[in-house]
Design an enzyme around this catalytic site. Sequence first.
Site, PDB file in Angstrom:
ATOM      1  N   ASP A  81       1.178  -0.651  -0.079  1.00 22.71           N
ATOM      2  CA  ASP A  81       0.305   0.312   0.002  1.00 22.71           C
ATOM      3  C   ASP A  81       0.538   0.896   0.112  1.00 22.71           C
ATOM      4  O   ASP A  81       1.402   1.072   0.068  1.00 22.71           O
ATOM      5  CB  ASP A  81      -0.269  -0.061   1.997  1.00 22.71           C
ATOM      6  N   ASP A  83      -4.372  -2.222   4.924  1.00 23.40           N
ATOM      7  CA  ASP A  83      -4.761  -1.276   6.236  1.00 23.40           C
ATOM      8  C   ASP A  83      -6.221  -2.100   6.572  1.00 23.40           C
ATOM      9  O   ASP A  83      -6.638  -1.812   7.246  1.00 23.40           O
ATOM     10  CB  ASP A  83      -4.401  -0.685   6.275  1.00 23.40           C
ATOM     11  N   ASP A 134      -9.240  -4.708   2.115  1.00 23.69           N
ATOM     12  CA  ASP A 134      -7.591  -5.502   2.145  1.00 23.69           C
ATOM     13  C   ASP A 134      -7.753  -6.912   2.322  1.00 23.69           C
ATOM     14  O   ASP A 134      -7.253  -7.624   1.688  1.00 23.69           O
ATOM     15  CB  ASP A 134      -6.598  -4.367   2.713  1.00 23.69           C
TER      16      ASP A 134
END
Length: 702
Positions: A139, A440, A444
């Site tokens: 990410d 997070d 996801d």
Amino acid sequence: MLVTTVGMRTQWGKLMATLSEGGDDETPLQVKLNGVATIIGKIGLFFAVVTFSVLVQGLVSRKLREGSQWTWSGDDAMEIVEFFAIAVTIVVVAVPEGLPLAVTLSLAFAMKKMMNDKALVRNLAACETMGSATTICSDKTGTLTTNHMTVVKACICGKIKEVKGSNVSSDFSSDIPDSALAILLQSIFNNTGGEVVKNMNEKVEILGSPTETALLEFGLSLGGDFQKERQAVKLVKVEPFNSLKKRMGVVLQLPEGGFRAHCKGASEIILAACEKVVDPNGEVVPLEEDSINYLKDTINKFADEALRTLCLAYVDIGDQFSVETPIPNRGYTCIGIVGIKDPVRPGVRESVAICRSAGVTVRMVTGDNINTAKAIARECGILTDGIAIEGPEFREKSEEELLKIIPKLQVMARSSPMDKHTLVKQLRTTFEEVVSVTGDGTNDAPALHEADIGLAMGISGTEVAKESADVIILDDNFSTIVTVAKWGRSVYINIQKFVQFQLTVNIVALIVNFSSACLTGNAPLTAVQLLWVNMIMDTLGALALATEPPTDDLMKRPPVGRKGNFISNVMWRNILGQSIYQFAVLWFLQTRGKAAFHLDGPDSELILNTLIFNSFVFCQVFNEISSRDMDKINVFEGILKNYVFVAVLTCTVIFQIIIVEFLGTFASTSSLTMKQWFGSVLFGVLGMPVAAALKTIPVGSN
């Protein structure tokens, strides 16, 4: 509050159901170890059967020579039982029951140490899987960057201004008409999921997501008053931010009557919904081609500077509005564009460089604008000569196109959770990569679950993300991920060292007992002695070699991946070379030992066998030191820092002295003279220069 669903019917429930679908795949190392253990076990069983057959055949042929084949005494039966014990012991020695212990010890040791390095391991096997990782899909927000957003540039009323320090208010107020400033503040303070509150010490605190807090901070710096703005109007409807629409909207009832909708979100999406713009005089004018191009250039310019751009817009919707009516999608007036910066974390660039040198590809997967993503990726050193693509475009690609794109893909922007999941699945199945994913958010979770190793963020991560992850990065830092990879590789290498050490002992013990049984009709190493050797190489060897800490050199070699051989050419070189040396020593003692040590008398056979056993054990002790590094000649580096290793070696030597000197009846040994002790230890020590010489022989890396 109205409860609509509970349990498995909620979004959480559905998500957890998808997460529990996949069975527990074996880790790459487990698959390889199973293969190794099976082969070793089969070889051991074969040697045991042959040894037993040869020993029994020797007994039968002796009785045939004596002509007593029809009269069997209790002594003969005891002899056969002894032969059987030797055969069983060979199987026991051969079967690597220490492997699971070595693996578990190494993983547990790594897990404890990783906790100190800000990584909480939820799934023990994840430690070593991370060592085999060939790809990291990371990410951007919060992992590569600090996750503290601030507005650094703004384009309001067609004027681009840098937002710096405390003089923001006077700077902006002097350039922006009051009417435009009022609309801007109304938009910032009402169209938000954040909150400005005063804490116990009367200090202003901003609550909300990083983007919301950045905007609210900007609003306060412009001289706005959060409570005053909120009380001036009535909030009628809120449409929270949606990752699909990439926008958030509210409808306000104005004090002078009528309704106004405010909207903010991804710049290109909001700008496409605008038909008017606030000009430098604060007037609302139609959005001409020139203005659109100017604003688009501004968005691109901001994005090229690694800024996340947000567009703020409003539309007056008259007097007729009910809560059921959706917030308008078109007809907006553009108030301005703000550029929010999330600075790159310190140490990320270096960590990405370490990953590159370690042969691990780092890919950035983010929901941000492609230009922002590219700029941050360049800043981190992720985007070099690869491809950057947007999620919607990635979704449209056919299987053949994906095969060409994915190997070069370095950045995916504007991606949805399913794009991330697709990328991970393709990398794992089609390209057979060992994939590590960071995430997070709740969305996801599928990608985290699909990956070989899921890394959730400890600070910004949601509970669902943490539930799906194998490792939780407690400080949300990309540098910690590199530390996890280093520990993973350390686990893999430690288990390789242990297997190398164990196989050497195995091969020598098997061949010595087998050849001796075949040629002389008796085995020099008794069952008790073999079991002690087994303990040295299994339990104690696992303890010593499995707790070696990682070195920085581990990140300078390529990853093992899914297909790499567990027993590498380097290991075979060391195993075979050391086995030949040890076998030569033991065979020399077996055939020439009596002459070399001037042994005669009734106990000569017992003393010789004790010498063989003692030399064999000391060969293992020094081979254990040589096994600390499979490539380097200097194996003493940092040895005193590893207390477990030193303690294990000390205990082994002390117990060996006790077994030889004081447990003669139990272990079939006899006390040795100082000269014989010196000879035994010397044979062991000589194994170290042999090991060092072997390491200079070049072999392929596989």
